[in-house]
Design an enzyme around this catalytic site. Structure first.
Site, PDB file in Angstrom:
ATOM      1  CG  LEU A 212      -1.947  -1.187   1.252  1.00  0.00           C
ATOM      2  CD1 LEU A 212      -2.811  -1.098   2.503  1.00  0.00           C
ATOM      3  CD2 LEU A 212      -2.837  -1.238   0.022  1.00  0.00           C
TER       4      LEU A 212
ATOM      5  CG  LEU B  19      15.270 -14.555 -14.810  1.00  0.00           C
ATOM      6  CD1 LEU B  19      15.656 -13.323 -15.596  1.00  0.00           C
ATOM      7  CD2 LEU B  19      16.511 -15.241 -14.253  1.00  0.00           C
TER       8      LEU B  19
ATOM      9  CB  CYS C 141      29.561 -27.991   3.728  1.00  0.00           C
ATOM     10  SG  CYS C 141      30.532 -27.002   2.605  1.00  0.00           S
TER      11      CYS C 141
END
Lengths: 649, 311
Positions: free
Chosen positions: A52, A114, A168
């Site tokens: 808004l 995209l 990792c």
């Protein structure tokens, strides 16, 4: 630019707007004021409170309703005589095919992702309808014109893929706050509140195998008879204490890194335990689901504050408790949502505790929400300016004023005295597989790679085709569609699991494959080259697609490495930008763009940076007699495009 | 929905504000948002560009916006102004400002939008006012019918030229100025002191201005029939200012006299830049441009020129 002349062009035009968000609202208004009389608008989104502040056609009372519909009604109030057709739908729906696009004189994009941009680009090329593409981020914005055969198409320059993080880094060796956010959101939150059947890397470690992982499963289970406070503390100690201790036992990991500090609830909250009993009750029983808030029940107000470790720990426990007490039914089905206050609180607290453990600076809830939700900065003024520029280009396109087409950049700081910088459009990239016929080349091990990998990694992920068909000469190898008979479906399914050289029509070195997408009416050719070995580090997919320059990933802070994790679900740690709001860029990219525009001060030639484009000199549009030529311009624009300025809503 | 945000100290944004302004706080920060919410803005003269500007700062969340312009709605005013409902039953008998106020209020319930009766009269005396910042959009009308006390209430005053004031605005070439030097000071800077490559729009606007003054025309009250006289005046001014005439292309002047109405797609561009600069001024986030901005839809360039006399 006499207005009488363009008024005629504008009046007879039929235009399609894709997106009714930040740019879309401004654009629809400006089109109506400029005399356009037949406007079609597609948007699948509904209105949210955070829209808004700039999507001025929407009011609080419209929250939850279709953007396209409400925008239409709002504009008809001041221009009742014009025709606006709204579609509350995804532009990728098959209803919006090439024939649908053909009815328009020009297509105007105000999109936020995209994927949809590429899709619309292809449909415009297929339908031979000019496309005007746009995007904004904060004070930055751009408008580009794409006319088949005359200017480059949207995909002539490859776009960066969303940033993903090695598993990792997320599970074991975070070095940035964003790593902690990904861990908290994608792993911990998903583990505790999401689908239990989803693969989750939370407990994957190199040192201990299946046994402890099995045991870990039990750790996260809330036993029926278990006190919820007790459960929260147990989870806390497990993920911030025990798991860190386990990780520390692997000395190799910490040779060149700072060792993290295990966190246990009794140490962090020395005198605190047991003091917050009853806080939930104070919160009131009649609360609606999304208004349940740990901050509220703990009396914390300012989302800009950076909480201490103790405060984060309190929020963590409180949020966890509230999920189990107030939102029990949703547990097992939750996914992180940036508009879910309690989820944001939980993720912020968990990320901060982990950050504290690893010696990474803590962040406020406001900041954490921005990172976790991939929220793009957006202001009304930039969208308004961009919308005005779109209409100016649209009028040129309708008048076929090809010599005057411009790409325009809206900058935050003036470069060569300009805040709005027009640039001549680039010519089509001759090696672009989307708008030219040039074949691509794919290096692949044809004896080991299955057709499935080609479909998933190349055809869908890289080429962005949703409904692909793959042909070898006249033989169909694979196809997707609703109208296929069972035999065919079974046949294709079988093909997917075959390696290329063992397909019914074998694919070997020198084979030319034709790949098509019906909806996009896109066809391209791929030249197959067999290669035996691939570098696991640099070419993890085991394939190399070339002929069309692939943009490098946006940030390369960590080497891709899965050595530690024995996991296949690297997708779980990707930061896919949210699709519902403004983005496609990550904060890092935005920063780069502003750096570009800052450093783009008078001496643009000093801008450093390597370019993925062919070096070509570009003349700045200038009607004065002395032309200014930037040697490095393409690297500047290139960065801009990479950092692409892309929001819309 | 009151202005809960300004408690005794006015330091904290409310939850409601944080939710509504989330995306822009990410651009300019919470401090800037607080300063915005305390700022009072006065706008004199309603045009399509000004309607855009008003929308932008109301959305941004300024404390209050006051509108001055007693004109009633005309066909022309409707053409580039989306704040005016096109239903004659709604707009009949109301002034431009009343209609705009009603639309603007809806954009953001947290901003007070009000109308001040008054009709700008003759030339502006820049020294009657003690205000932090004045922004002129194009040339000024006269605001002397209000006392300095009135102006003192505002942090920012935006003066737009309208057909009843003394100067003109053009379809495609519009300028706005920030009060580093006053507008009067700026336009009295000798032309030959400007750098060699200076916006031709600046000179062209001065020529048009002088022409309207000399002929006692209302702003924009021009036609192609005036071109010979305008070209003659250009020649005289260039000689007096020792400026090569080629700096003011005749084609540009021709465009300026031919169509003097606002070109709708340019309104959001100028209104957007103006909004951005006012937001910078109030929020103290970034320096506003110094001190003229030009945009010409013909070449698409948005240029900043320093017309302070001491570059």
């Amino acid at each position: 630019m006499a207005s009488r002349k363009h008024l005629a062009a504008v009046k007879g035009a039929k235009v399609l707007m894709v997106g009714a968000g930040g740019i879309g609202c401004e654009l629809l208004k400006t089109l109506a004021l400029s005399g356009f009389q037949d406007i079609h608008i597609i948007d699948m989104d509904t209105i949210e409170v955070s829209n808004l502040n700039r999507q001025f056609l929407f009011r609080q009372s419209h929250v939850g309703q279709s953007k396209a519909k409400v925008a239409r009604e709002a504009v008809l109030k001041f221009r009742p005589e014009i025709s606006i057709t709204s579609y509350h739908a995804n532009v990728k729906d098959s209803d919006f095919n090439v024939d649908f696009f053909k009815q328009f004189n020009v297509v105007l994009n105000g999109l936020d992702n995209l994927d949809a941009r590429r899709h619309v680009n292809r449909l415009c090329l297929g339908a031979d309808v000019p496309l005007i593409e746009s995007g904004t981020t904060g004070f930055l914005g751009q408008v580009t014109v794409h006319v088949k055969g005359r200017t480059e198409c949207y995909e002539c320059q490859p776009k960066p893929a969303p940033k993903t993080y090695p598993v990792c880094t997320i599970t074991s060796t975070p070095s940035k706050f964003v790593h902690c956010i990904v861990w908290a959101k994608e792993l911990l939150f998903a583990k505790l509140f999401g689908d239990k059947n989803q693969a989750n890397d939370l407990n994957v470690r190199s040192s201990d195998g299946a046994s402890s992982s099995k045991q870990a499963e039990d750790v996260f289970e809330h036993r029926d008879d278990e006190d919820i406070e007790q459960y929260g503390r147990r989870i806390y100690d497990h993920v911030f204490g025990y798991n860190i201790e386990q990780a520390l036992s692997n000395e190799e990991t910490w040779k060149n890194r700072n060792r993290p500090k295990p966190m246990y609830i009794r140490d962090v909250m020395l005198n605190e335990l047991g003091q917050q009993n009853g806080s939930v009750e104070k919160n009131g029983a009649a609360n609606e689901v999304y208004s349940v808030s740990a901050m509220a029940s703990l009396g914390m107000k300012n989302p800009q504050d950076i909480w201490s470790l103790m405060e984060n720990s309190r929020v963590f426990l409180e949020a966890l408790k509230l999920f189990f007490m107030k939102r029990q039914k949703e547990i097992g089905n939750l996914t992180f949502d940036k508009d879910d206050q309690l989820a944001v609180e939980f993720v912020t607290a968990a990320a901060n505790i982990r950050a504290a453990s690893f010696g990474i600076p803590l962040h406020s809830l406001f900041e954490a929400k921005g990172i976790a939700g991939n929220i793009v900065h957006a202001v009304a003024t930039t969208n308004a300016i961009i919308a005005g520029l779109i209409v100016i280009e649209a009028i040129k396109v309708l008048q076929n004023d090809t010599k005057n087409y411009r790409m325009t950049y809206c900058l935050e700081h003036p470069a060569r005295k300009m805040l709005l910088m027009p640039v001549d459009p680039f010519e089509p990239n001759k090696s672009c597989y989307v708008c030219s016929e040039t074949p691509l080349s794919l290096e692949i091990n044809t004896h080991r790679t299955k057709l499935r990998d080609v479909v998933e990694k190349i055809v869908r992920a890289t080429l962005g085709m949703g409904l692909p068909l793959i042909m070898h000469g006249s033989a169909l190898l694979y196809e997707v569609g609703d109208d296929l008979d069972e035999d065919m479906v079974a046949n294709y399914a079988a093909n997917l699991d075959k390696v290329l050289s063992e397909l019914p029509t074998p694919v070997t070195s020198g084979t030319m494959l034709t790949i098509e997408d019906f909806l996009q009416e896109l066809s391209c050719k791929i030249n197959i080259k067999h290669r035996e070995e691939f570098d696991e580090e640099k070419e993890p997919d085991g394939m190399v697609l070339s002929g069309w320059t692939q943009a490098p990933a946006v940030a390369q802070d960590d080497k891709k490495s899965t050595a530690n994790a024995g996991s296949s679900s690297s997708a779980s740690s990707s930061m896919e930008p949210e699709k519902t709001d403004d983005i496609e860029t990550t904060p890092g990219k935005k920063r780069k763009l502003s750096e570009v525009s800052e450093s783009a001060n008078p001496e643009l030639s000093s801008v450093a940076g390597s370019s993925t484009r062919n070096p070509e000199k570009l003349e700045l549009v200038d009607d004065d007699d002395d032309l200014v030529i930037f040697d490095n311009w393409d690297s500047v624009t290139d960065k801009k495009i990479k950092c692409n300025v892309s929001s819309s809503s | 929905m009151g202005r809960l945000c300004l408690g005794m100290d006015g330091e904290e944004l409310t939850e409601q504000e944080t939710a509504l302004y989330d995306r822009q706080i990410r651009v300019w920060g919470a401090g800037a948002q607080r300063r915005l919410s305390k700022a009072h803005v006065l706008v004199c003269g309603i045009t399509g560009t000004i309607a855009e500007f008003c929308k932008n700062i109301v959305l941004a969340g300024v404390g209050s916006l006051t509108l001055v312009d007693d004109r009633v709605v005309t066909e022309d005013a409707l053409s580039a102004n989306f704040l005016i409902p096109s239903d004659e039953n709604v707009y009949a008998g109301k002034t431009l400002t009343e209609l705009c106020r009603d639309s603007l209020k809806d954009f953001n319930p947290m901003v007070r939008v009000s109308v001040e009766k008054g009709r700008p009269l003759m030339p502006l005396f820049p020294d009657i006012i003690e205000i932090k910042n004045i922004l002129h959009l194009d040339l000024t009308g006269d605001l002397s019918s209000f006392g300095s006390e009135f102006y003192g209430k505002f942090d920012v005053v935006v003066v737009s030229c309208c057909s009843f004031t003394t100067k003109k605005k053009n379809e495609e070439t519009i300028e706005c100025e920030l009060h580093y030097p006053s507008f009067e000071e700026s336009i009295s800077v000798p032309w030959k002191s400007f750098p060699r490559r200076f916006s031709k729009q600046y000179f062209a606007m001065r020529v048009i201005e002088r022409f309207e003054e000399a002929e006692q025309r209302k702003p924009g009250e021009l036609s192609i029939a005036d071109l010979p006289a305008v070209l003659k005046l250009k020649k005289e001014l260039c000689e007096a200012q020792s400026l090569n005439e080629s700096h003011i292309p005749n084609a540009l002047l021709e465009r300026l006299v031919t169509d003097t109405r606002e070109f709708p797609p340019v309104c959001p561009i100028i209104g957007g830049i103006l909004g951005q600069e006012v937001i910078k001024t109030i929020s103290e986030k970034g320096d506003p441009v110094k001190n003229f901005f030009f945009f010409d839809a013909m070449d698409g360039k948005g240029i900043i020129e320093d017309v302070s006399g001491n570059p």
